[in-house]
Design a protein around this motif. Structure first.
Motif, mmCIF file in Angstrom:
data_model
loop_
_atom_site.group_PDB
_atom_site.id
_atom_site.type_symbol
_atom_site.label_atom_id
_atom_site.label_comp_id
_atom_site.label_asym_id
_atom_site.label_seq_id
_atom_site.Cartn_x
_atom_site.Cartn_y
_atom_site.Cartn_z
ATOM 1 N N ILE A 159 20.573 -2.066 6.515
ATOM 2 C CA ILE A 159 19.635 -2.254 5.750
ATOM 3 C C ILE A 159 18.902 -1.247 4.821
ATOM 4 C CG2 ILE A 159 16.949 -3.444 6.045
ATOM 5 C CD1 ILE A 159 19.187 -5.321 6.813
ATOM 6 N N GLU A 160 18.553 -1.625 3.518
ATOM 7 C CA GLU A 160 18.326 -0.709 2.667
ATOM 8 C C GLU A 160 16.664 -1.027 2.287
ATOM 9 O OE1 GLU A 160 19.288 1.091 -1.912
ATOM 10 O OE2 GLU A 160 20.236 -0.758 -1.172
ATOM 11 N N VAL A 161 15.689 -0.171 3.093
ATOM 12 C CA VAL A 161 14.279 -0.462 2.967
ATOM 13 C C VAL A 161 13.641 0.703 2.527
ATOM 14 C CG1 VAL A 161 14.246 0.001 5.456
ATOM 15 C CG2 VAL A 161 12.352 -1.494 3.927
ATOM 16 N N PHE A 162 12.608 0.312 1.444
ATOM 17 C CA PHE A 162 11.918 1.638 0.963
ATOM 18 C C PHE A 162 10.244 1.086 1.178
ATOM 19 C CE2 PHE A 162 15.545 1.372 -1.739
ATOM 20 C CZ PHE A 162 15.975 2.470 -1.527
ATOM 21 N N ASP A 163 9.579 1.967 1.561
ATOM 22 C CA ASP A 163 8.270 1.787 1.919
ATOM 23 C C ASP A 163 7.418 2.038 0.638
ATOM 24 O OD1 ASP A 163 8.624 4.639 2.982
ATOM 25 O OD2 ASP A 163 6.699 4.607 2.401
ATOM 26 N N VAL A 164 6.156 1.302 0.412
ATOM 27 C CA VAL A 164 5.179 1.523 -0.724
ATOM 28 C C VAL A 164 3.751 1.363 -0.294
ATOM 29 C CG1 VAL A 164 5.387 -0.950 -1.202
ATOM 30 C CG2 VAL A 164 5.033 0.652 -3.074
ATOM 31 N N GLN A 165 2.886 2.494 -0.800
ATOM 32 C CA GLN A 165 1.564 2.170 -0.604
ATOM 33 C C GLN A 165 0.880 1.291 -1.696
ATOM 34 O OE1 GLN A 165 0.367 3.977 2.250
ATOM 35 N NE2 GLN A 165 2.666 4.141 2.599
ATOM 36 N N TYR A 166 0.235 0.299 -1.159
ATOM 37 C CA TYR A 166 -0.538 -0.570 -1.921
ATOM 38 C C TYR A 166 -1.836 -0.235 -2.028
ATOM 39 C CZ TYR A 166 3.396 -4.186 -1.500
ATOM 40 O OH TYR A 166 4.530 -4.771 -1.692
ATOM 41 N N THR A 167 -2.327 -0.129 -3.209
ATOM 42 C CA THR A 167 -3.621 0.540 -3.205
ATOM 43 C C THR A 167 -4.778 -0.441 -3.597
ATOM 44 O OG1 THR A 167 -3.333 0.756 -5.736
ATOM 45 C CG2 THR A 167 -2.838 2.657 -4.226
ATOM 46 N N THR A 168 -4.280 -1.847 -3.612
ATOM 47 C CA THR A 168 -5.359 -2.934 -3.848
ATOM 48 C C THR A 168 -5.657 -3.701 -2.578
ATOM 49 O OG1 THR A 168 -3.661 -4.210 -4.337
ATOM 50 C CG2 THR A 168 -4.642 -3.191 -6.173
ATOM 51 N N LYS A 169 -6.898 -4.315 -2.682
ATOM 52 C CA LYS A 169 -7.100 -5.512 -1.591
ATOM 53 C C LYS A 169 -7.233 -6.907 -2.193
ATOM 54 C CE LYS A 169 -8.399 -1.823 0.818
ATOM 55 N NZ LYS A 169 -7.673 -1.606 2.137
ATOM 56 N N ALA A 170 -6.924 -7.575 -1.113
ATOM 57 C CA ALA A 170 -6.817 -9.165 -1.632
ATOM 58 C C ALA A 170 -8.100 -9.674 -2.200
ATOM 59 C CB ALA A 170 -6.543 -9.818 -0.219
ATOM 60 N N ARG A 171 -9.283 -9.271 -1.550
ATOM 61 C CA ARG A 171 -10.585 -9.565 -2.005
ATOM 62 C C ARG A 171 -11.014 -9.269 -3.610
ATOM 63 N NH1 ARG A 171 -13.392 -4.784 -1.729
ATOM 64 N NH2 ARG A 171 -12.980 -3.671 0.075
ATOM 65 N N GLU A 172 -10.085 -8.221 -4.163
ATOM 66 C CA GLU A 172 -10.129 -7.831 -5.615
ATOM 67 C C GLU A 172 -9.362 -8.561 -6.419
ATOM 68 O OE1 GLU A 172 -10.838 -3.053 -4.195
ATOM 69 O OE2 GLU A 172 -8.687 -3.822 -4.957
ATOM 70 N N ALA A 173 -8.725 -9.716 -6.006
ATOM 71 C CA ALA A 173 -7.619 -10.194 -6.686
ATOM 72 C C ALA A 173 -8.134 -10.658 -8.041
ATOM 73 C CB ALA A 173 -7.069 -11.432 -6.064
ATOM 74 N N ARG A 174 -9.180 -11.508 -8.199
ATOM 75 C CA ARG A 174 -9.589 -12.098 -9.574
ATOM 76 C C ARG A 174 -10.215 -11.011 -10.620
ATOM 77 N NH1 ARG A 174 -9.627 -17.333 -9.608
ATOM 78 N NH2 ARG A 174 -9.504 -18.714 -7.816
ATOM 79 N N GLU A 175 -10.971 -10.002 -10.000
ATOM 80 C CA GLU A 175 -11.295 -8.879 -10.755
ATOM 81 C C GLU A 175 -9.884 -8.290 -11.378
ATOM 82 O OE1 GLU A 175 -13.363 -4.452 -10.540
ATOM 83 O OE2 GLU A 175 -13.776 -5.934 -8.862
ATOM 84 N N LEU A 176 -8.834 -7.915 -10.582
ATOM 85 C CA LEU A 176 -7.602 -7.179 -10.951
ATOM 86 C C LEU A 176 -6.710 -8.151 -12.055
ATOM 87 C CD1 LEU A 176 -6.919 -5.652 -7.680
ATOM 88 C CD2 LEU A 176 -7.461 -4.422 -9.570
ATOM 89 N N VAL A 177 -6.796 -9.209 -11.685
ATOM 90 C CA VAL A 177 -5.958 -9.991 -12.467
ATOM 91 C C VAL A 177 -6.614 -10.170 -13.929
ATOM 92 C CG1 VAL A 177 -5.356 -12.531 -13.164
ATOM 93 C CG2 VAL A 177 -4.976 -11.465 -10.908
ATOM 94 N N SER A 178 -8.089 -10.200 -14.135
ATOM 95 C CA SER A 178 -8.707 -10.216 -15.434
ATOM 96 C C SER A 178 -8.423 -9.034 -16.040
ATOM 97 C CB SER A 178 -10.242 -10.301 -15.036
ATOM 98 O OG SER A 178 -10.488 -11.583 -14.481
ATOM 99 N N ALA A 179 -8.540 -7.789 -15.304
ATOM 100 C CA ALA A 179 -8.091 -6.499 -15.858
ATOM 101 C C ALA A 179 -6.832 -6.411 -16.675
ATOM 102 C CB ALA A 179 -8.606 -5.507 -14.802
#
Length: 321
Positions: A159-179
């Motif tokens: 299996i070829e897998v890479f880890d990634v660090q997400y810097t956002t929170k689900a509660r910020e979704a609408r704000e981030l989409v607008s930006a």
């Protein structure tokens, strides 16, 4: 002088030259016969060896040509695929996909021209299934939990897998989409190399070669996104949208994007904004299926018409090529 005895005694002299001459003649005869035999056999052996070599070369060439002219089988037998789907859908794991959801993805993988490139966000119950169904293709996984990614790769080295660090929170979704919508002409363009992106939702810390691959199928089933304070799937959906629209000219211009857990607000919001309703070919509460076309590098908007669902998108779902 003695006077008695046999007076007829004969003296026989054996000259050594006679013996040598006889032995020499025999050696000469033997040498002549040997030379004659060798002279007779050499052409015969050469001819036979040439014939065998010619036939062997011809046979090898025939096999090589046969192998190179006939593309390797890139699909599992239908019976094997059906068996995998059957047992995966009957797992005791509470978070597995249904048979219908897995079959929708499987059908697209079966039609994908080999070698098929599959990108999956999230290590889930179906991880080994996707790898098996994309037989002879390339399958890469992106996982939020670096420890689980390392553990999974250790017990499944194929299996070829890479880890990634997400810097956002689900509660910020609408704000981030607008930006992102406001920056669609700049750092959040729909066509770009995300490796150099400053967009808040763009994943730019994956291995370089991930951005160079033209992905044929992308499945968004991670990160978890099942709470307000955990990373939502805004970044994975946005990244999938950009990778699909930024494919290189000359290859397959279409990309199938699947979004799991489509009943949730974040998945539906980002699907509408970045993958677009006109590209939606099939959906239910759990799985949405989009078919995206490559875009011009100067494009500045993700969606053409959010109110109109293109009839041609439905036709695109029937073929990957």
């Amino acid at each position: 002088m003695k006077s008695g005895g046999n007076t007829n005694t004969k003296l026989i002299l054996v000259h050594p030259y006679i013996q040598k001459q006889t032995s020499s003649n025999r050696l000469c005869l033997l040498a002549f016969v040997s030379i004659f035999t060798i002279a007779f056999l050499l052409p015969l052996l050469y001819t036979t060896d040439s014939t065998i070599s010619s036939k062997t070369s011809s046979s090898v060439s025939s096999v090589v040509n046969s192998v190179t002219s006939s593309p390797p089988s890139s699909q599992l037998p239908t019976t094997a695929i059906n068996a995998l789907l059957h047992y995966a859908s009957r797992s005791n794991d509470s978070y597995h996909m249904s048979h219908g959801e897995m079959k929708s993805i499987s059908d697209v993988l079966r039609r994908c021209p080999p070698p098929c490139n599959l990108l999956v966000f999230g290590l889930t119950h179906e991880t080994l299934l996707w790898k098996s169904l994309n037989h002879n293709g390339r399958t890469v996984y992106i996982e939020e939990n670096r420890y689980y990614a390392a553990y999974f790769e250790e017990i499944h080295p194929e299996i070829e897998v890479f880890d990634v660090q997400y810097t956002t929170k689900a509660r910020e979704a609408r704000e981030l989409v607008s930006a992102v919508k406001e920056a669609a002409r700049n750092e959040c363009r729909p066509v770009q190399n995300l490796l150099f992106s400053d967009c808040k939702l763009g994943l730019n810390d994956l291995p370089n070669h991930v951005y160079d691959v033209d992905w044929d199928v992308i499945l968004v089933d991670g990160p978890r996104g099942d709470g307000g304070d955990v990373p939502g799937r805004m970044s994975s959906i946005f990244t999938a949208a950009v990778l699909a629209r930024s494919k290189k000219i000359g290859g397959n211009p279409r990309t199938h994007v699947f979004v799991h857990d489509y009943y949730r607000d974040v998945e539906r919001l980002c699907g509408d904004e970045f993958l677009c309703r006109e590209n939606l070919v099939e959906s239910n509460d759990m799985l949405a299926h989009y078919v995206l076309e490559r875009m011009n590098k100067n494009s500045t908007q993700f969606c053409c018409d959010r109110k109109k669902r293109s009839v041609s998108a439905i036709a695109l779902s029937k073929t990957v090529g």
